[in-house]
Design a protein around this motif. Structure first.
Motif, PDB file in Angstrom:
ATOM      1  N   MET A 165      27.525 -16.581   4.838  1.00 22.07           N
ATOM      2  CA  MET A 165      27.628 -15.220   4.329  1.00 22.07           C
ATOM      3  C   MET A 165      27.266 -15.179   2.848  1.00 22.07           C
ATOM      4  O   MET A 165      27.711 -16.028   2.066  1.00 22.07           O
ATOM      5  N   ASN A 166      26.441 -14.190   2.470  1.00 23.40           N
ATOM      6  CA  ASN A 166      26.071 -14.042   1.064  1.00 23.40           C
ATOM      7  C   ASN A 166      27.036 -13.111   0.332  1.00 23.40           C
ATOM      8  O   ASN A 166      28.027 -12.644   0.912  1.00 23.40           O
ATOM      9  N   GLY A 167      26.751 -12.831  -0.929  1.00 23.64           N
ATOM     10  CA  GLY A 167      27.652 -12.019  -1.741  1.00 23.64           C
ATOM     11  C   GLY A 167      27.753 -10.582  -1.311  1.00 23.64           C
ATOM     12  O   GLY A 167      28.707  -9.881  -1.680  1.00 23.64           O
ATOM     13  N   GLU A 168      26.775 -10.114  -0.506  1.00 25.91           N
ATOM     14  CA  GLU A 168      26.799  -8.742  -0.011  1.00 25.91           C
ATOM     15  C   GLU A 168      27.467  -8.636   1.353  1.00 25.91           C
ATOM     16  O   GLU A 168      27.464  -7.567   1.982  1.00 25.91           O
ATOM     17  N   GLY A 169      28.038  -9.746   1.832  1.00 17.86           N
ATOM     18  CA  GLY A 169      28.709  -9.728   3.122  1.00 17.86           C
ATOM     19  C   GLY A 169      27.777  -9.831   4.312  1.00 17.86           C
ATOM     20  O   GLY A 169      28.168  -9.523   5.439  1.00 17.86           O
ATOM     21  N   GLU A 170      26.531 -10.278   4.088  1.00 16.24           N
ATOM     22  CA  GLU A 170      25.562 -10.438   5.167  1.00 16.24           C
ATOM     23  C   GLU A 170      25.367 -11.921   5.484  1.00 16.24           C
ATOM     24  O   GLU A 170      25.321 -12.756   4.574  1.00 16.24           O
ATOM     25  N   TYR A 171      25.258 -12.221   6.769  1.00 17.02           N
ATOM     26  CA  TYR A 171      24.951 -13.595   7.153  1.00 17.02           C
ATOM     27  C   TYR A 171      23.457 -13.854   6.975  1.00 17.02           C
ATOM     28  O   TYR A 171      22.618 -12.970   7.211  1.00 17.02           O
ATOM     29  N   TYR A 172      23.151 -15.070   6.538  1.00 19.03           N
ATOM     30  CA  TYR A 172      21.758 -15.439   6.291  1.00 19.03           C
ATOM     31  C   TYR A 172      21.491 -16.858   6.790  1.00 19.03           C
ATOM     32  O   TYR A 172      22.431 -17.630   7.052  1.00 19.03           O
ATOM     33  N   LEU A 173      20.225 -17.188   6.923  1.00 18.17           N
ATOM     34  CA  LEU A 173      19.813 -18.487   7.423  1.00 18.17           C
ATOM     35  C   LEU A 173      19.864 -19.495   6.279  1.00 18.17           C
ATOM     36  O   LEU A 173      18.927 -19.618   5.487  1.00 18.17           O
ATOM     37  N   ALA A 174      20.980 -20.240   6.199  1.00 19.42           N
ATOM     38  CA  ALA A 174      21.181 -21.175   5.102  1.00 19.42           C
ATOM     39  C   ALA A 174      20.582 -22.544   5.391  1.00 19.42           C
ATOM     40  O   ALA A 174      20.241 -23.296   4.467  1.00 19.42           O
ATOM     41  N   ALA A 175      20.456 -22.887   6.670  1.00 14.98           N
ATOM     42  CA  ALA A 175      19.863 -24.162   7.067  1.00 14.98           C
ATOM     43  C   ALA A 175      19.388 -24.023   8.502  1.00 14.98           C
ATOM     44  O   ALA A 175      19.993 -23.294   9.293  1.00 14.98           O
ATOM     45  N   SER A 176      18.312 -24.714   8.841  1.00 11.60           N
ATOM     46  CA  SER A 176      17.823 -24.599  10.208  1.00 11.60           C
ATOM     47  C   SER A 176      16.926 -25.763  10.568  1.00 11.60           C
ATOM     48  O   SER A 176      16.074 -26.182   9.782  1.00 11.60           O
TER      49      SER A 176
ATOM     50  N   THR B 244       9.416 -19.375  18.238  1.00 12.73           N
ATOM     51  CA  THR B 244       8.509 -18.440  18.908  1.00 12.73           C
ATOM     52  C   THR B 244       8.051 -17.395  17.897  1.00 12.73           C
ATOM     53  O   THR B 244       8.755 -16.432  17.635  1.00 12.73           O
ATOM     54  N   GLY B 245       6.897 -17.628  17.306  1.00 12.42           N
ATOM     55  CA  GLY B 245       6.308 -16.655  16.399  1.00 12.42           C
ATOM     56  C   GLY B 245       6.759 -16.732  14.956  1.00 12.42           C
ATOM     57  O   GLY B 245       6.534 -15.798  14.191  1.00 12.42           O
ATOM     58  N   TRP B 246       7.350 -17.853  14.534  1.00 14.04           N
ATOM     59  CA  TRP B 246       7.786 -17.990  13.152  1.00 14.04           C
ATOM     60  C   TRP B 246       8.071 -19.457  12.858  1.00 14.04           C
ATOM     61  O   TRP B 246       8.100 -20.291  13.774  1.00 14.04           O
ATOM     62  N   THR B 247       8.272 -19.784  11.589  1.00 13.52           N
ATOM     63  CA  THR B 247       8.712 -21.119  11.211  1.00 13.52           C
ATOM     64  C   THR B 247       9.878 -20.994  10.238  1.00 13.52           C
ATOM     65  O   THR B 247      10.016 -19.997   9.531  1.00 13.52           O
ATOM     66  N   VAL B 248      10.703 -22.015  10.202  1.00 12.31           N
ATOM     67  CA  VAL B 248      11.840 -22.043   9.278  1.00 12.31           C
ATOM     68  C   VAL B 248      11.347 -21.981   7.840  1.00 12.31           C
ATOM     69  O   VAL B 248      11.975 -21.341   6.981  1.00 12.31           O
ATOM     70  N   GLN B 249      10.242 -22.658   7.572  1.00 13.61           N
ATOM     71  CA  GLN B 249       9.706 -22.683   6.208  1.00 13.61           C
ATOM     72  C   GLN B 249       9.436 -21.267   5.700  1.00 13.61           C
ATOM     73  O   GLN B 249       9.637 -20.972   4.516  1.00 13.61           O
ATOM     74  N   GLN B 250       9.039 -20.372   6.588  1.00 15.28           N
ATOM     75  CA  GLN B 250       8.759 -18.991   6.216  1.00 15.28           C
ATOM     76  C   GLN B 250      10.029 -18.181   6.005  1.00 15.28           C
ATOM     77  O   GLN B 250      10.063 -17.281   5.153  1.00 15.28           O
ATOM     78  N   ARG B 251      11.085 -18.479   6.769  1.00  7.24           N
ATOM     79  CA  ARG B 251      12.212 -17.549   6.841  1.00  7.24           C
ATOM     80  C   ARG B 251      13.541 -18.096   6.333  1.00  7.24           C
ATOM     81  O   ARG B 251      14.560 -17.413   6.432  1.00  7.24           O
ATOM     82  N   ILE B 252      13.574 -19.295   5.787  1.00  7.50           N
ATOM     83  CA  ILE B 252      14.823 -19.823   5.260  1.00  7.50           C
ATOM     84  C   ILE B 252      15.348 -18.876   4.167  1.00  7.50           C
ATOM     85  O   ILE B 252      14.596 -18.381   3.327  1.00  7.50           O
ATOM     86  N   GLY B 253      16.632 -18.587   4.224  1.00  2.00           N
ATOM     87  CA  GLY B 253      17.250 -17.683   3.261  1.00  2.00           C
ATOM     88  C   GLY B 253      17.265 -16.231   3.686  1.00  2.00           C
ATOM     89  O   GLY B 253      17.932 -15.412   3.050  1.00  2.00           O
ATOM     90  N   TRP B 254      16.564 -15.900   4.780  1.00  2.00           N
ATOM     91  CA  TRP B 254      16.526 -14.514   5.245  1.00  2.00           C
ATOM     92  C   TRP B 254      17.874 -14.118   5.857  1.00  2.00           C
ATOM     93  O   TRP B 254      18.562 -14.936   6.463  1.00  2.00           O
ATOM     94  N   THR B 255      18.223 -12.848   5.712  1.00  2.00           N
ATOM     95  CA  THR B 255      19.417 -12.332   6.361  1.00  2.00           C
ATOM     96  C   THR B 255      19.137 -12.112   7.850  1.00  2.00           C
ATOM     97  O   THR B 255      17.974 -12.075   8.280  1.00  2.00           O
ATOM     98  N   ILE B 256      20.201 -11.941   8.623  1.00  2.00           N
ATOM     99  CA  ILE B 256      20.045 -11.667  10.054  1.00  2.00           C
ATOM    100  C   ILE B 256      19.200 -10.418  10.264  1.00  2.00           C
ATOM    101  O   ILE B 256      18.343 -10.356  11.150  1.00  2.00           O
TER     102      ILE B 256
END
Length: 300
Positions: free
Chosen positions: A117-128, A134-146
């Motif tokens: 959970m980040n400071g705004e109360g949203e869960y995000y991809l902290a590690a993967s 399917t249609g994406w890579t972790v390198q592109q989306r690490i740190g993104w919120t749900i």
């Protein structure tokens, strides 16, 4: 969301495809490590805890396949199928931040991600460690919120986002949950298992607009959610199953055809129906004509 309670004894799986998929995982981690494995610095404790939980579970659930030993004040998990050994506790504090999660995903058949959970109360991809995307890579989306991760999904924000936020907030260490998802994948005749499982661009190649039934796969995902007791992070697991269209049980084929007919145009476009839909329905109709399926009745 189709969320249901997870039987804790079935959190992680082991099946006949383990060794084949293990070889794919090794190849991807060797050749494309930065694309399939990313961990932000703040996730290090959660990644270590995830490895501990994974190792303890596998050794207890599959004692003939995994073993735990204590050596020099270190817990070491032994994969009896592959010969791999990983230090679970007492690990070198100077090792890379991603090493613990890599060890965990080398043991499992599941891709594993850590949600924080980040400071705004949203869960995000902290590690993967997502080796079969399917249609994406972790390198592109690490740190993104749900919310950011699901941006392309039709009607996500209108119908699902609030439910997901509430679900994640209520998840406890004693209440693991699971859900199922599926896609239709079109493979080229010459593709190997690595190319079939690792799909960072698209599940359906545009040039394959007239695929054979043998080139159409139903790609299922079993998704699990488990909150870690010590760090409070959430481990999100994804087990991928591939079933050729020609091997799909008749009832499931019937259900697929029925669901396809119910999709609005924007859902069909998102799922790639324009590339494979006609062939699936043609194959379905053939099974109906041969008496293998009782046809659904539709109103005009």
């Amino acid at each position: 969301m189709d969320i249901r309670k997870l039987d804790a004894q079935n959190w992680l799986t082991l099946d006949k495809n383990y060794m084949d998929e293990h070889r794919v995982r090794n190849q991807l981690l060797h050749e494309k490590r930065s694309e399939v494995l990313q961990c932000l610095p703040e996730s290090v404790d959660a990644c270590h805890e995830a490895l501990e939980e994974v190792s303890d579970f596998l050794c207890e659930r599959f004692p003939n396949n995994f073993d735990m030993n204590i050596k020099n004040n270190q817990k070491i998990v032994d994969n009896c199928m592959t010969g791999d050994k990983f230090t679970v506790s007492g690990r070198d504090p100077n090792e890379g931040v991603a090493d613990a999660l890599e060890a965990a995903v080398r043991l499992t058949m599941e891709d594993l991600s850590v949600l924080m959970m980040n400071g705004e109360g949203e869960y995000y991809l902290a590690a993967s460690a997502s080796l079969f995307p399917t249609g994406w890579t972790v390198q592109q989306r690490i740190g993104w919120t749900i919310s950011q991760l699901h941006g392309p999904v039709p009607l996500w924000h209108q119908h699902v986002a609030n439910s997901v936020d509430k679900f994640l907030a209520r998840l406890t260490p004693t209440s693991p949950m699971e859900r199922s998802n599926y896609f239709i994948e079109v493979k080229r005749p010459d593709e190997d298992l690595t190319e079939i499982l690792y799909r960072p661009k698209a599940l359906c190649e545009k040039e394959l607009v007239n695929p054979l039934p043998s080139e159409i796969l139903v790609r299922r995902e079993r998704q699990t959610f488990r909150r870690l007791p010590r760090t409070g992070a959430i481990v999100f697991g994804v087990k991928t199953y591939l079933t050729p269209l020609e091997e799909l049980p008749m009832q499931e084929l019937n259900n697929l055809a029925k669901e396809m007919r119910s999709w609005p145009d924007y859902v069909g476009e998102y799922k790639g129906k324009h590339l494979w839909g006609a062939k699936v329905l043609e194959y379905y109709q053939k099974q109906v004509e041969e008496g293998k399926i009782e046809p659904e009745k539709y109103e005009d």
